[in-house]
Design an enzyme around this catalytic site. Sequence first.
Site, PDB file in Angstrom:
ATOM      1  N   LYS A 143       0.838  -1.191   0.000  1.00 57.51           N
ATOM      2  CA  LYS A 143       0.000   0.000   0.000  1.00 57.51           C
ATOM      3  C   LYS A 143       0.880   1.251   0.000  1.00 57.51           C
ATOM      4  CE  LYS A 143      -3.600  -2.073   2.978  1.00 57.51           C
ATOM      5  NZ  LYS A 143      -4.778  -1.967   2.108  1.00 57.51           N
TER       6      LYS A 143
ATOM      7  N   ARG B 292      -9.998 -11.967   2.138  1.00 62.21           N
ATOM      8  CA  ARG B 292     -10.859 -13.054   1.651  1.00 62.21           C
ATOM      9  C   ARG B 292     -10.151 -14.401   1.705  1.00 62.21           C
ATOM     10  NH1 ARG B 292     -11.390  -9.917  -3.877  1.00 62.21           N
ATOM     11  NH2 ARG B 292     -11.047  -8.297  -2.312  1.00 62.21           N
TER      12      ARG B 292
END
Length: 509
Positions: free
Chosen positions: A284, A358
């Site tokens: 990020k 996920r």
Amino acid sequence: MAIAQLPTQVSPPEFALSPALPHQVGGAEVWAFPVLPGDDGPLLGPGADEASEALGTDLLAAVEAARATGRTGEVTTVPVSAADDDVSLVLLVGVGDATVTDFRRAGAAVARAAKDRVSVVTSIAAIAPDEGLAAFVVGAMLGSFSFHWRSNGPKEHPVARIVLADVSDDGAADDALARAIALGGAGWRSRALATVPANLKTPAWLADQAVEVGEAAGLDVTVWDAERLRAEGFGGILAVGGGSVNEPRLIRMDYTPKGASKKVPTVVLVGKGITFDSGGLDIKPSEGMLTMKRDMSGGGAVIAAMAALRDVDCPVRVVGLVPAAENSVSGSAMRPGDVITHFGGRTSEVNNTDAEGRLVLADAMAYAVSEIGPAAILDIATLTGAMKVSLGQWTGGFFANHEALAEQVEAAASSSGELVWRMPLVADYEEKVSSRIADGDNAAGGAGAITAALFLQHFAGDVPWAHIDFASAAESPADRNEWTAGPSGWGPRLLLAWLGSDDPLAGIA
């Protein structure tokens, strides 16, 4: 390296009921009264006239001089001096239309205005509708929240005690207060867990917190370490946590209602427990990492809710699963293009290491379906930035493959104040989550919240399933209503409103 030590934190206020009006209670530093909008100007609630006489101060005139309207959360402060009492401040607090939400927000307003005070006596809850007393207490608890890591202690303290005046301490009010303290306490715990910095909050530390609160709540708690995760095939959790020196964990917390027979059905809660998310090799930008200590907020919500199930008389068995890992960068980190094998055998191609949530949820869901056989599964996670783009700051999104379960989630959100909006499971996007070489692709791109839900749906099997993505509501940029600036701790009130209802599985099982 020295182990970080968390300083002692502040505690939420204590609460009590009294049938007396504020001026009759005595010993309080602050009195608080409700203000309602009126056609001819604001109106003051129970005890205000008597307080005006006792203090020799016209409280209605003070409201009018401040041009207060009675809108929700509006506070007029009136310093006072009473020779025969300890009171030094009166708070005149707007309750707007006097809905349950208005009383939750009024509670938060009282808490903020009374910080660093010893005690408040208030008649605001005396005019509350059904569920309004509990909402006021929850708002006051969560509006009091703070966290510090200062060498000289916290900058401010919550008011120590709040007395709800002009409220009969009968069984119904006692029960409402006890339930409210459980709900507010769960929100406080979830917020605290989310706020702890990641130099202390490793997967192992989070597991230790679950063990501690689980034992206090009478839960059975099991923790998988990295060795057991490898032995049992939890490939998603291991891959996400593989780049960190802080090894991953899987936390299981089991709640059984008192006197439950074997026929009592089971609900599984799964909460994302990423204790810090750097994005992995798909790293990020620096500003995107500033809030990532709270990427375990879904797991924090599950831990906090599990600890309060007995307090809300949950009638069904509940298993809480928190797959906990730190998504870091190193030579052992998972790479774009890797293929991982989840618990149960389904495979995923990793085309974005920053779509890690996920992958850990998938392992836990597959385990739940295979080993627990629940009547319903609900997973909760700060999963996608796309959800914040869709819904903004204050509303979570949810998906469901079962209509009755969707109705339960919506009802719980409405009553708890943790709002959600149902999103569609668009079947046409299934091709986006398919992979040329594996069973699924974790980085579908486009319609990001929906494709993440579609990815997870494959791990729910035929079980009724709901997925809550609250990346939109996980961080409060400023104090607003019951939310304090920082990680919101969103989720446990919704979960407890659902699981503490008379029949959480109505129409489901």
